[in-house]
Design a protein around this motif. Sequence first.
Motif, PDB file in Angstrom:
ATOM      1  N   GLY A   1     -19.774 -14.806  11.095  1.00 25.38           N
ATOM      2  CA  GLY A   1     -19.528 -13.319  11.663  1.00 25.38           C
ATOM      3  C   GLY A   1     -18.011 -13.246  11.647  1.00 25.38           C
ATOM      4  O   GLY A   1     -17.397 -12.213  12.280  1.00 25.38           O
ATOM      5  N   SER A   2     -17.075 -14.237  11.309  1.00 22.87           N
ATOM      6  CA  SER A   2     -15.714 -14.226  11.310  1.00 22.87           C
ATOM      7  C   SER A   2     -15.330 -13.181  10.104  1.00 22.87           C
ATOM      8  O   SER A   2     -15.966 -13.178   9.121  1.00 22.87           O
ATOM      9  N   ILE A   3     -14.325 -12.597  10.285  1.00 24.22           N
ATOM     10  CA  ILE A   3     -13.406 -11.758   9.458  1.00 24.22           C
ATOM     11  C   ILE A   3     -12.127 -11.857   9.660  1.00 24.22           C
ATOM     12  O   ILE A   3     -11.603 -12.182  10.948  1.00 24.22           O
ATOM     13  N   ILE A   4     -11.058 -12.130   8.765  1.00 26.68           N
ATOM     14  CA  ILE A   4      -9.833 -12.196   8.836  1.00 26.68           C
ATOM     15  C   ILE A   4      -9.005 -11.664   7.705  1.00 26.68           C
ATOM     16  O   ILE A   4      -9.623 -11.626   6.584  1.00 26.68           O
ATOM     17  N   SER A   5      -7.711 -11.075   7.910  1.00 26.25           N
ATOM     18  CA  SER A   5      -7.260 -10.448   6.658  1.00 26.25           C
ATOM     19  C   SER A   5      -6.242 -11.593   6.090  1.00 26.25           C
ATOM     20  O   SER A   5      -5.563 -12.398   6.924  1.00 26.25           O
ATOM     21  N   VAL A   6      -6.285 -11.713   4.884  1.00 25.75           N
ATOM     22  CA  VAL A   6      -5.254 -12.680   4.205  1.00 25.75           C
ATOM     23  C   VAL A   6      -4.559 -12.170   3.152  1.00 25.75           C
ATOM     24  O   VAL A   6      -4.639 -11.293   2.834  1.00 25.75           O
ATOM     25  N   VAL A   7      -3.690 -13.138   2.885  1.00 24.96           N
ATOM     26  CA  VAL A   7      -2.396 -12.607   1.992  1.00 24.96           C
ATOM     27  C   VAL A   7      -2.219 -13.561   1.075  1.00 24.96           C
ATOM     28  O   VAL A   7      -2.407 -14.717   1.311  1.00 24.96           O
ATOM     29  N   PRO A   8      -1.744 -13.366  -0.102  1.00 25.16           N
ATOM     30  CA  PRO A   8      -1.412 -14.542  -1.128  1.00 25.16           C
ATOM     31  C   PRO A   8      -0.382 -15.277  -0.468  1.00 25.16           C
ATOM     32  O   PRO A   8       0.910 -14.656  -0.403  1.00 25.16           O
ATOM     33  N   GLU A   9      -0.289 -16.587  -0.690  1.00 23.48           N
ATOM     34  CA  GLU A   9       0.853 -17.367  -0.477  1.00 23.48           C
ATOM     35  C   GLU A   9       2.086 -17.212  -1.572  1.00 23.48           C
ATOM     36  O   GLU A   9       1.909 -16.910  -2.578  1.00 23.48           O
ATOM     37  N   GLY A  10       3.118 -16.833  -0.881  1.00 22.30           N
ATOM     38  CA  GLY A  10       4.460 -16.558  -1.543  1.00 22.30           C
ATOM     39  C   GLY A  10       4.812 -14.998  -1.618  1.00 22.30           C
ATOM     40  O   GLY A  10       5.694 -14.778  -1.791  1.00 22.30           O
ATOM     41  N   PHE A  11       3.829 -14.384  -1.314  1.00 24.07           N
ATOM     42  CA  PHE A  11       3.958 -12.784  -1.313  1.00 24.07           C
ATOM     43  C   PHE A  11       3.876 -12.295   0.148  1.00 24.07           C
ATOM     44  O   PHE A  11       3.607 -10.982   0.247  1.00 24.07           O
ATOM     45  N   GLN A  12       3.851 -13.021   1.063  1.00 18.88           N
ATOM     46  CA  GLN A  12       3.243 -12.423   2.724  1.00 18.88           C
ATOM     47  C   GLN A  12       4.380 -11.616   3.189  1.00 18.88           C
ATOM     48  O   GLN A  12       3.952 -10.936   3.815  1.00 18.88           O
ATOM     49  N   ASN A  13       5.720 -11.514   2.361  1.00 22.10           N
ATOM     50  CA  ASN A  13       6.597 -10.656   2.975  1.00 22.10           C
ATOM     51  C   ASN A  13       6.639  -9.682   1.807  1.00 22.10           C
ATOM     52  O   ASN A  13       7.934  -8.769   2.144  1.00 22.10           O
ATOM     53  N   ASP A  14       6.298  -9.383   0.692  1.00 22.49           N
ATOM     54  CA  ASP A  14       6.308  -8.388  -0.389  1.00 22.49           C
ATOM     55  C   ASP A  14       5.421  -7.627  -0.131  1.00 22.49           C
ATOM     56  O   ASP A  14       4.244  -7.705  -0.632  1.00 22.49           O
ATOM     57  N   ASP A  15       6.041  -6.354   0.216  1.00 20.67           N
ATOM     58  CA  ASP A  15       5.112  -5.256   0.516  1.00 20.67           C
ATOM     59  C   ASP A  15       4.564  -4.510  -0.634  1.00 20.67           C
ATOM     60  O   ASP A  15       3.441  -4.073  -0.583  1.00 20.67           O
ATOM     61  N   ASP A  16       5.565  -4.600  -1.537  1.00 21.89           N
ATOM     62  CA  ASP A  16       4.960  -3.993  -3.054  1.00 21.89           C
ATOM     63  C   ASP A  16       3.655  -4.657  -3.421  1.00 21.89           C
ATOM     64  O   ASP A  16       2.742  -4.044  -3.973  1.00 21.89           O
ATOM     65  N   ALA A  17       3.691  -6.124  -3.300  1.00 22.39           N
ATOM     66  CA  ALA A  17       2.384  -7.035  -3.633  1.00 22.39           C
ATOM     67  C   ALA A  17       1.347  -6.696  -2.633  1.00 22.39           C
ATOM     68  O   ALA A  17       0.109  -6.530  -3.229  1.00 22.39           O
ATOM     69  N   LEU A  18       1.684  -6.658  -1.405  1.00 19.67           N
ATOM     70  CA  LEU A  18       0.451  -6.598  -0.501  1.00 19.67           C
ATOM     71  C   LEU A  18      -0.135  -5.271  -0.581  1.00 19.67           C
ATOM     72  O   LEU A  18      -1.413  -5.136  -0.320  1.00 19.67           O
ATOM     73  N   ALA A  19       0.500  -4.369  -0.923  1.00 19.51           N
ATOM     74  CA  ALA A  19      -0.335  -3.123  -1.180  1.00 19.51           C
ATOM     75  C   ALA A  19      -1.475  -2.991  -1.899  1.00 19.51           C
ATOM     76  O   ALA A  19      -2.123  -2.223  -1.822  1.00 19.51           O
ATOM     77  N   LYS A  20      -1.450  -4.111  -2.997  1.00 18.71           N
ATOM     78  CA  LYS A  20      -2.592  -4.122  -3.694  1.00 18.71           C
ATOM     79  C   LYS A  20      -3.173  -5.315  -3.465  1.00 18.71           C
ATOM     80  O   LYS A  20      -4.589  -5.265  -3.782  1.00 18.71           O
ATOM     81  N   ALA A  21      -2.600  -6.350  -2.887  1.00 17.36           N
ATOM     82  CA  ALA A  21      -3.176  -7.699  -2.842  1.00 17.36           C
ATOM     83  C   ALA A  21      -3.976  -8.188  -1.508  1.00 17.36           C
ATOM     84  O   ALA A  21      -4.562  -8.796  -1.335  1.00 17.36           O
ATOM     85  N   ALA A  22      -3.926  -6.891  -0.328  1.00 19.78           N
ATOM     86  CA  ALA A  22      -4.423  -7.393   0.770  1.00 19.78           C
ATOM     87  C   ALA A  22      -5.956  -7.611   0.854  1.00 19.78           C
ATOM     88  O   ALA A  22      -6.690  -6.743  -0.076  1.00 19.78           O
ATOM     89  N   THR A  23      -6.406  -8.594   1.364  1.00 21.15           N
ATOM     90  CA  THR A  23      -7.858  -9.195   1.078  1.00 21.15           C
ATOM     91  C   THR A  23      -8.195  -9.389   2.517  1.00 21.15           C
ATOM     92  O   THR A  23      -7.498  -9.741   3.496  1.00 21.15           O
ATOM     93  N   VAL A  24      -9.820  -9.347   2.619  1.00 22.43           N
ATOM     94  CA  VAL A  24     -10.226  -9.869   3.701  1.00 22.43           C
ATOM     95  C   VAL A  24     -11.218 -10.968   3.537  1.00 22.43           C
ATOM     96  O   VAL A  24     -11.967 -10.918   2.202  1.00 22.43           O
ATOM     97  N   ILE A  25     -11.469 -11.954   4.216  1.00 24.83           N
ATOM     98  CA  ILE A  25     -12.540 -13.149   4.204  1.00 24.83           C
ATOM     99  C   ILE A  25     -13.273 -12.937   5.231  1.00 24.83           C
ATOM    100  O   ILE A  25     -13.058 -12.679   6.333  1.00 24.83           O
ATOM    101  N   ILE A  26     -14.887 -13.061   4.590  1.00 19.60           N
ATOM    102  CA  ILE A  26     -15.636 -13.037   5.850  1.00 19.60           C
ATOM    103  C   ILE A  26     -16.602 -14.341   5.724  1.00 19.60           C
ATOM    104  O   ILE A  26     -17.111 -14.665   4.537  1.00 19.60           O
ATOM    105  N   LYS A  27     -16.873 -14.686   6.966  1.00 20.11           N
ATOM    106  CA  LYS A  27     -17.967 -15.898   6.703  1.00 20.11           C
ATOM    107  C   LYS A  27     -19.280 -15.624   7.143  1.00 20.11           C
ATOM    108  O   LYS A  27     -19.547 -14.562   8.038  1.00 20.11           O
ATOM    109  N   PHE A  28     -20.332 -15.762   6.363  1.00 14.12           N
ATOM    110  CA  PHE A  28     -21.900 -15.586   6.685  1.00 14.12           C
ATOM    111  C   PHE A  28     -22.411 -16.963   7.022  1.00 14.12           C
ATOM    112  O   PHE A  28     -22.168 -17.928   6.843  1.00 14.12           O
TER     113      PHE A  28
END
Lengths: 268, 396
Positions: free
Chosen positions: B261-288
């Motif tokens: 039931g967990s969910i968390i937003s994750v970003v690619p390592e090395g791009f955590q402060n790159d807004d241009d990259a995060l605009a497309k790379a924003a991801t969530v992980i969910i545990k079932f």
Amino acid sequence: MSWITARRRHPAAGIAIIALVLLLMGAGYAVVTNGGTATAAPPAASNAAQIAQGRSLFEESCSSCHGNFAQGTSQAPTLIGVGAAAVDFQVSTGRMPGQEQTAENVRGPAHFSQAQIAALAAYIQSIGGGPPVPSAAQVNPAAGSYGPGQQLFVANCAACHNFVGAGGALTYGKSAPALTASTPRQIYEAMLTGPEAMPVFNDLTITPQEKRNIIAYVTQVRSQSNPGGFSLGRVGPVTEGLVAFLGLLLFLVLAALWITAKHGKAHE
Amino acid sequence: MSNSNPSGDSGDTAWQEYLTGGSRGAHGQSAGHQADPSASASTSSGEPEGPSAPRRVIGTPSPATSRTMLPQAGHHGPQRPPRELPPGPEDPIKAKKAERIVATLFILAFLAGLGFIASYEIFGAGSLTKVLRSNLALGGTLSLSLLALAAGATIWVRNVMPTVELTEQRHLLASDPKDKEEFKETWEEGTDASQFVKRPILRRTLIAATIPLGVAPIILLRDTGPLPGKSLEHTVWRNGLRLLVYGTNRPITPAEFASPGSIISVVPEGFQNDDDALAKAATVIIKFRPGQMVFTTENHPVPNKVVENWTVENIVAYSKICTHVGCPAALYEQTTHHILCPCHQSTFDAAQGARVLFGPATRPLPQLPIGVDSQGFLIATGDFPVPVGPSYWERS
């Protein structure tokens, strides 16, 4: 001295001493493990009397839906393993005991006293473990930093709870509640246990310090002033736009009527 | 009475005196004779006594012509009878009252205007609270000033000015045939004189000179580019990049992200402060919970594929960007495992490859293939197999 001397050979003396030592050890263990918890936090599960009280409260008020042994029924889920934190959250926010079967239980006045909630929590903790109730220090907003808290809140909480915790709608009659009345402990417990439709944020994913940061943000943002004088529910540009559109449109229509209204009689 | 305006009409003088008297009153010199209703209604005994010529107020027509509403149209159009103003407002008492109200409103507008300048100085900017207060004060004073001005002008027109109905004739929009004929003549004369037809070298170089200028605006359209090319089809995710928890920038292991039931937003390592990259790379992980997820060929985003090894220990990763118009779709109900988009209520089933259950989105949220690296942290094993974000017509 003579009182002890007279009774130390009594057959019950050995049992009494063992009971006393056990009680002291239990209490000491509770103090050590909870690291100086506030009075509101329930004592350790070793308190048999509290567990017994919790069990009888459970049988009176909860077992009709959750089953005699908290094993769950078709009406309600099992409570084995949900932990004291879930019980404390659900009962202290008045969501449990549930009054009727609806899409979700909403916040209201608690039906039990703090001591009774602690007893219920101790009972549920004793039968299956699970996340314990956080200590007062764990949920202290003053120990958190609301800047990093806001970043985590916006990324993970704001989608449902709104960016200042004003709440929002979900599907099928459910909604994410406003966080305006939540106590720091309830916020912590909600993240830890994921009540109802809310996802879980365990202590390894969002550490206790990060949870404190989030609590600091949620509680700090409440005191932020509304320089316009109206918060409009703080739900964002939709209400603001609606008020501006409907209110100002009406004003403009009335103004146009006033300017162009005929008055007096035109001269020939 | 058309072009020369005789100045001695009884009613006109009264009105004229009312105008000048009123303006004197506004200047604070005297409002005495004009407050008396009989004075303004019946002063008809010729020119005013005091100044030899009536005082002319800035912004008003000269006294000689102030009697008619509009100057005569000259030699254009038919002569119309001059329109004369009524001798004065119908109700001088009411007009006087209105005059006071208008003056009060104008003073209010003046003060609010000063307040605008003052609030700019007082509130300033520099912090969020200051900006909020400053915006409120600036907007409030400016609105008040403009509103008071507008209201004052309206009351002035409605209650002080005499009520006159004006009718204006509309004219034909087409030019006069005579004008057209004249223009044609001038044009032809110009063509002849310039020898545009006779001298081809001049004609052709002139045309050549204008061509680049005509093309220039089309060239400027390049500023709307560059064309996105293939950039919409991939993100910075690639094999081996760790998933960092957004906000804390910590890598995460499946053992830590273990609560169903967990969910968390994750970003690619090395791009955590790159807004241009995060605009497309924003991801969530969910545990079932084990067995909750259903991946079949019909539910999977990639046609005819079952790729359950994309998930790790019942953890699945989806793009956080809604496939409708790109809002962050991160409302997650762990009981129903629905992901909702807050903008238009698109609903995806996280347990079934994020297939669309409801709403305007037409395709599932892209799934990120994930794995675990040698140190046990969650990593991506590749980029999203399909483009993330809003669907577009060339999407493969």
